[in-house]
Design an enzyme around this catalytic site. Structure first.
Site, PDB file in Angstrom:
ATOM      1  N   ASP A 312      -2.731 -12.480  -1.566  1.00 55.28           N
ATOM      2  CA  ASP A 312      -1.320 -12.447  -1.953  1.00 55.28           C
ATOM      3  C   ASP A 312      -0.900 -13.676  -2.742  1.00 55.28           C
ATOM      4  OD1 ASP A 312      -1.281 -10.124  -0.526  1.00 55.28           O
ATOM      5  OD2 ASP A 312       0.304 -10.725   0.869  1.00 55.28           O
ATOM      6  N   HIS A 444     -14.073  23.442   2.440  1.00 56.71           N
ATOM      7  CA  HIS A 444     -12.921  24.340   2.577  1.00 56.71           C
ATOM      8  C   HIS A 444     -12.676  24.647   4.041  1.00 56.71           C
ATOM      9  CE1 HIS A 444     -10.131  27.546   1.601  1.00 56.71           C
ATOM     10  NE2 HIS A 444     -10.749  28.294   2.507  1.00 56.71           N
TER      11      HIS A 444
END
Ligand code: FAD
Length: 460
Positions: A312, A444
């Site tokens: 940061d 799926h």
């Protein structure tokens, strides 16, 4: 140097034990460098573990459970009205989540031979620093890594001394569940914590100075989240600036737009500021800019040949995974290996309900840059898996180069978007085309299929 303190010489000193700092230190140690971490709190984890990513995600999990229980009524399952006990909740967060991860990090440090020294570090020069605290000492080093992170930004021009006005750190401590909570800031921290408190029972009003929530993110990705917030929160006001806060007994009076209203607590989430004050950087070659940010090159080098910076403290995007990657790169560079922070994307996730995640080029950026792109939007209303989850509100979006079909950006909104974006980041980083994604067999029924479907729609 303190009298009687002869100082100590090490290969690498890392200042700050957050994700940037510990990632750099662990890799330096693996590469055979004697490495010491100095952390003001004498612990590893930083803001991420103690007052950021982890506690917020723990509380968001609780909010998600409450949200799912509510939704279950639709298919005939009623758990009744939830009863929330704050003490066990705080204990679970502190001990079973943060404590467990903290013990893990401490044990990794021990196993790699990384020493963690407690105390605030102040640079005496480019190759020496003083550690305060209970056992003051001087450390001389061959390479220094600045990883001091960031702090919540205060409200510009509004000063008030009341513990009812909280920053994100105070809000994550869960002092209570205020009946009326004002959230100032419609960025990811305000939205995440606003949803936590709303789920726990607060009446939340959220205000944002700019014209929309999550500035910079494509509006079609924000819309499902905005709709959910409209439902969860008592009020959401964009284009609204907070003008005053006044303590009024046990409450806070807040003025914003043309309204003055009373709240039990206020959460200020208006951004974060790089933490470079008081570090003694004036005695080094590092010169943070007016916002405290330290400029670095792609190797993490600062303007001082002996000092590197990660996380940061190097500015936006202030995200833990960016800090970790920077930390690893800097360690490799210090060890003399060829490495650079040359990543194409830093993915971002807002862990709200629904989650919003994106990486790479957004549609808005492409438009502003006049770049020729193809856009695919796959609505989750057409996804089998989303339908089984009752979550047709999601959307998966691809931004691809108009000519080559190369995937340049991905955006997803819906539950699990934070996990799904990893495939998007890999596609952009590996320069895959929409055809590559479309031709990859996706299991799926899964939400991941929506990436394949979106890619397929670009081939038509
Ligand atoms: C509420 C909230 C939620 C967040 N959620 C996410 C998320 O979901 N995902 C994500 O990627 N990011 C998230 N973040 C951001 C993330 O926490 C930061 O990007 C990350 O912690 C930055 O890591 P860092 O190593 O740069 O510094 P930090 O984690 O800030 O660590 C810096 C360390 O340096 C120490 N220090 C500072 N000055 C000195 C000194 N002079 N001497 C010695 N030690 C010093 C501090 O005590 C601290 O331990 C969140 C932040 C907040 C506030």
């Amino acid at each position: 140097m303190v009298m009687g303190d002869l100082g100590r010489d090490v290969d690498v000193v890392v200042v700050g034990g957050g994700p940037g700092g510990y990632s750099a230190a662990f890799r330096c140690a693996e590469l055979g460098l004697e490495t010491v971490v100095v952390d003001a709190e004498q612990r590893l984890g930083g803001a991420c573990l103690y007052e950021g990513c982890i506690p917020s995600k723990a509380l968001l999990h609780v909010a998600a459970v409450l949200g799912e229980a509510e939704r279950a009524r639709e298919f005939g399952v009623d758990f009744g009205t939830p009863r929330i006990s704050l003490d066990p909740l705080r204990k679970w967060k502190a001990e079973r989540v943060i404590g467990k991860l903290a013990r893990g990090l401490a044990s990794v440090a021990r196993s790699k031979g990384v020493e963690v020294i407690g105390g605030r570090a102040v640079f005496e020069g480019s190759r020496e620093l003083r550690v305060g605290g209970d056992a003051p000492q001087t450390l001389r080093f061959t390479h220094g890594v600045i990883a001091t992170g960031s702090r919540p930004s205060p409200l510009p021009g509004i000063a008030i001394d009341s513990d009812r006005v909280m920053d994100s750190t105070a809000a994550l401590a869960l002092p209570d569940v205020p009946e009326r909570l004002l959230v100032v800031g419609g960025g990811y921290i305000g939205l995440e914590l606003g949803q936590v408190y709303a789920a726990l029972g607060s009446r939340v009003v959220l205000i944002e100075m700019l014209d929309g929530l999550l500035p910079g993110v494509d509006r079609d990705l924000v819309q499902p989240l905005a709709r959910r917030c409209d439902k969860l929160f008592a009020e959401v006001r964009v284009g609204t600036r907070l003008t005053a806060l006044r303590a009024a007994g046990e409450t806070i009076e807040a003025s914003y737009g043309d309204v003055t209203a009373t709240f039990d607590r206020v959460l200020v989430a208006v951004g974060r500021r790089a933490a470079t004050e008081g570090l003694g950087l004036q005695r080094t070659g590092v010169r943070p800019d007016a916002r405290g940010v330290i400029a670095v090159d792609e190797h993490g080098r600062t303007a001082d040949p002996y000092l590197y910076a990660v996380g940061d403290v190097t500015g936006e995007p202030m995200l833990a995974h960016r800090a970790m990657r920077q930390g690893k790169v800097v360690a490799e560079v210090i060890a003399g290996r060829p490495a650079a922070f040359d990543n194409v994307v830093v993915p971002a996730v807002v862990f709200t309900d629904p989650e919003v995640a994106w990486c790479g080029l957004t549609e808005g950026e492409a438009q502003r840059a006049g770049r020729a792109v193809k856009i695919a939007r796959f609505s989750w209303a057409a996804s089998g898996r989303a339908t089984t989850l009752g979550r047709a509100d999601g959307l998966t979006k691809l931004v691809a180069d108009a000519e080559s079909g190369r995937v340049l950006g991905v955006g997803i909104v819906g539950p699990g978007a934070g996990e799904l974006i990893a495939e998007g980041a890999l596609a952009v980083e590996a320069a895959l085309t929409a055809e590559d994604v479309a031709a990859t067999i996706h299991t799926h029924p899964t939400l991941a299929e929506t990436l394949m479907e979106a890619a397929e729609s670009l081939l038509k």
